[in-house]
Scaffold this active site. Structure first.
Site, PDB file in Angstrom:
ATOM      1  N   HIS A   1      36.831 -59.671 -31.370  1.00  0.00           N
ATOM      2  CA  HIS A   1      38.236 -59.986 -31.098  1.00  0.00           C
ATOM      3  C   HIS A   1      38.359 -61.064 -30.030  1.00  0.00           C
ATOM      4  CE1 HIS A   1      39.669 -55.908 -32.883  1.00  0.00           C
ATOM      5  NE2 HIS A   1      39.617 -56.854 -33.797  1.00  0.00           N
TER       6      HIS A   1
ATOM      7  N   HIS B   1      33.186 -54.156 -35.214  1.00  0.00           N
ATOM      8  CA  HIS B   1      33.991 -52.937 -34.998  1.00  0.00           C
ATOM      9  C   HIS B   1      33.686 -51.822 -35.984  1.00  0.00           C
ATOM     10  CE1 HIS B   1      36.230 -56.491 -33.568  1.00  0.00           C
ATOM     11  NE2 HIS B   1      36.243 -55.758 -32.483  1.00  0.00           N
TER      12      HIS B   1
ATOM     13  N   CYS C   1      28.420 -52.898 -34.307  1.00  0.00           N
ATOM     14  CA  CYS C   1      27.646 -52.638 -33.084  1.00  0.00           C
ATOM     15  C   CYS C   1      26.951 -51.280 -33.220  1.00  0.00           C
ATOM     16  CB  CYS C   1      28.582 -52.623 -31.874  1.00  0.00           C
ATOM     17  SG  CYS C   1      27.699 -52.142 -30.376  1.00  0.00           S
TER      18      CYS C   1
ATOM     19  N   HIS D   1      43.613 -49.616 -34.702  1.00  0.00           N
ATOM     20  CA  HIS D   1      42.487 -50.467 -34.281  1.00  0.00           C
ATOM     21  C   HIS D   1      41.380 -50.353 -35.331  1.00  0.00           C
ATOM     22  CE1 HIS D   1      38.992 -51.931 -32.058  1.00  0.00           C
ATOM     23  NE2 HIS D   1      39.859 -52.568 -31.290  1.00  0.00           N
TER      24      HIS D   1
ATOM     25  N   GLU E   1      38.204 -50.359 -35.269  1.00  0.00           N
ATOM     26  CA  GLU E   1      37.106 -49.412 -35.021  1.00  0.00           C
ATOM     27  C   GLU E   1      37.532 -47.984 -35.367  1.00  0.00           C
ATOM     28  OE1 GLU E   1      35.214 -49.498 -31.079  1.00  0.00           O
ATOM     29  OE2 GLU E   1      34.796 -47.369 -31.365  1.00  0.00           O
TER      30      GLU E   1
ATOM     31  N   THR F   1      35.118 -46.885 -28.588  1.00  0.00           N
ATOM     32  CA  THR F   1      34.161 -47.315 -27.548  1.00  0.00           C
ATOM     33  C   THR F   1      34.790 -48.130 -26.422  1.00  0.00           C
ATOM     34  OG1 THR F   1      33.704 -49.273 -28.864  1.00  0.00           O
ATOM     35  CG2 THR F   1      32.208 -47.401 -29.147  1.00  0.00           C
TER      36      THR F   1
ATOM     37  N   CYS G   1      31.522 -47.253 -24.361  1.00  0.00           N
ATOM     38  CA  CYS G   1      30.190 -47.857 -24.224  1.00  0.00           C
ATOM     39  C   CYS G   1      29.933 -48.354 -22.806  1.00  0.00           C
ATOM     40  CB  CYS G   1      30.038 -48.995 -25.236  1.00  0.00           C
ATOM     41  SG  CYS G   1      30.937 -50.462 -24.768  1.00  0.00           S
TER      42      CYS G   1
ATOM     43  N   SER H   1      42.006 -57.864 -28.171  1.00  0.00           N
ATOM     44  CA  SER H   1      40.738 -57.309 -27.673  1.00  0.00           C
ATOM     45  C   SER H   1      41.047 -56.086 -26.813  1.00  0.00           C
ATOM     46  CB  SER H   1      39.996 -58.370 -26.855  1.00  0.00           C
ATOM     47  OG  SER H   1      39.045 -57.752 -26.023  1.00  0.00           O
TER      48      SER H   1
ATOM     49  N   SER I   1      34.064 -59.713 -25.416  1.00  0.00           N
ATOM     50  CA  SER I   1      33.933 -60.653 -26.536  1.00  0.00           C
ATOM     51  C   SER I   1      34.127 -62.108 -26.098  1.00  0.00           C
ATOM     52  CB  SER I   1      34.951 -60.292 -27.625  1.00  0.00           C
ATOM     53  OG  SER I   1      36.213 -60.057 -27.057  1.00  0.00           O
TER      54      SER I   1
HETATM   55  S1  SF4 Z   1      32.166 -53.437 -26.421  1.00  0.00           S
HETATM   56 FE1  SF4 Z   1      30.591 -51.838 -26.542  1.00  0.00          FE
HETATM   57  S2  SF4 Z   1      30.816 -50.941 -28.575  1.00  0.00           S
HETATM   58 FE2  SF4 Z   1      31.940 -52.886 -28.580  1.00  0.00          FE
HETATM   59  S3  SF4 Z   1      30.474 -54.385 -29.346  1.00  0.00           S
HETATM   60 FE3  SF4 Z   1      30.266 -54.360 -27.118  1.00  0.00          FE
HETATM   61  S4  SF4 Z   1      28.602 -52.892 -26.680  1.00  0.00           S
HETATM   62 FE4  SF4 Z   1      29.313 -52.540 -28.763  1.00  0.00          FE
END
Ligand code: SF4
Length: 328
Positions: A52, A85, A107, A135, A137, A175, A205, A233, A278
């Protein structure tokens, strides 16, 4: 005591958060598109934004990536990459039905949540998935076990939950949520469901929590915090909220340095700068240049964690890269 607290406030300064920007999952997803373009040639189709971030998407488009919303927009037999995602199982089936060559850039930390959802669903748990409605994800994770998963969108959502058996309930999460808000949601759920089980390991995460942690450290010192990131994002938007909750007097999200309004800086002594997971760091460097041109030349980087995690490229891509190298 943070480094920031030890520095006397003289004139205009910038507190630059670290860790910031690219996480391991984003790095892998972007590299996946770049390597696929090199290997198979343009165009390469990507279902949804690979990550994003407006700048990343535009850069990959210029190299020959075509972003689509659904598999139906991809010509039969073409190559499609699924974004970081994650996707629901039906998306893989649609790709098979259209004979698409699918490369999965989900991911691995999102995949981990998918596995948890599948495992708890197989054990017939009710799964409370904390996340933001709509979203990508969350749509992907919920698609793993729609009959067992209900979405809990923030602390207020906790009051609406109904479960079949209060002894057999687990919560999982998106996450990229706010760590503090998620704890609040879980506490509210637990007040109604005392036997609610927690995920086997944190679903939020490392990159999300590390970026929030350092912003909390710098925010109380800052007149304004500038977060580089796109509006869609989740983790970037959360960083602005976390900064404000932690005491920053103002917080703004920008895609590019040019979006910074001089009025935000009027009278400011300390500006905090960070970026979502991102965001490539050259966009942050442009923000620093923009600030330096306005007198904020004293830049202090505040480090709260070292990140060394990396993920290898998707197997299906690595296999083709190896075969191509062997054929040369
Ligand atoms: S923010 Fe966390 S879950 Fe999302 S791509 Fe990055 S490491 Fe993976």
């Amino acid at each position: 005591m943070t480094h920031a607290e030890t520095t006397p406030r003289t004139g205009k300064r910038v507190l630059l958060a670290k860790p910031r920007g690219y996480c391991a999952g984003v790095d892998r997803a972007v590299q996946t598109v770049e390597e696929a373009l090199k290997l198979y040639g343009a165009p390469i189709y990507v279902r949804k934004q690979i990550v994003h971030n407006k700048h990343v998407v535009q850069t990959l488009e210029a190299q020959g990536a075509i972003f689509v919303e659904e598999n139906e927009e991809v010509p039969e037999g073409a190559t499609v990459i699924f974004s970081a995602h994650g996707v629901a199982p039906e998306v893989y089936e649609q790709a098979r039905a259209r004979s698409l060559k699918a490369i999965d850039a989900t991911c691995p930390l999102v995949t981990k949540v998918h596995q948890e959802a599948k495992r708890f669903a197989a054990e017939d748990y009710d799964i409370l998935l904390i996340g933001h409605e709509g979203h990508e994800e969350v749509v992907g994770t919920a698609g793993e076990a729609p009959a067992h998963i209900q979405l809990v969108d923030g602390p207020e959502g906790a009051d609406k939950v109904t479960v079949r058996d209060p002894n057999k309930v687990v919560w999982l999460s998106q996450t990229t949520l706010s760590v503090d808000e998620t704890l609040e949601t879980v506490a509210r759920l637990k007040s109604r469901l005392p036997l609610l089980q927690s995920p086997p390991s944190d679903d939020i995460c490392y990159a999300t929590s590390n970026r929030q942690h350092v912003v909390k450290e710098i925010a109380p010192e800052c007149d304004v915090v500038i977060v580089v990131g796109s509006r869609n994002s989740s983790n970037s938007v959360r960083l602005v909220e976390v900064a404000l909750d932690a005491g920053a007097r103002a917080g703004h999200l920008v895609d590019y340095a040019a979006e910074i309004d001089d009025a935000w800086l009027a009278g400011a002594g300390t500006v905090g700068v960070t970026s979502g997971a991102s965001v490539p760091d050259d966009l942050v460097q442009q923000v620093l240049e923009h600030l330096a041109a306005r007198g904020f030349t004293d830049v202090e980087e505040i480090l709260t964690a070292n990140e060394r995690l990396t993920f290898s490229l998707p197997q299906e891509l690595k296999r083709d890269m190896k075969a191509a190298a062997a054929a040369r």
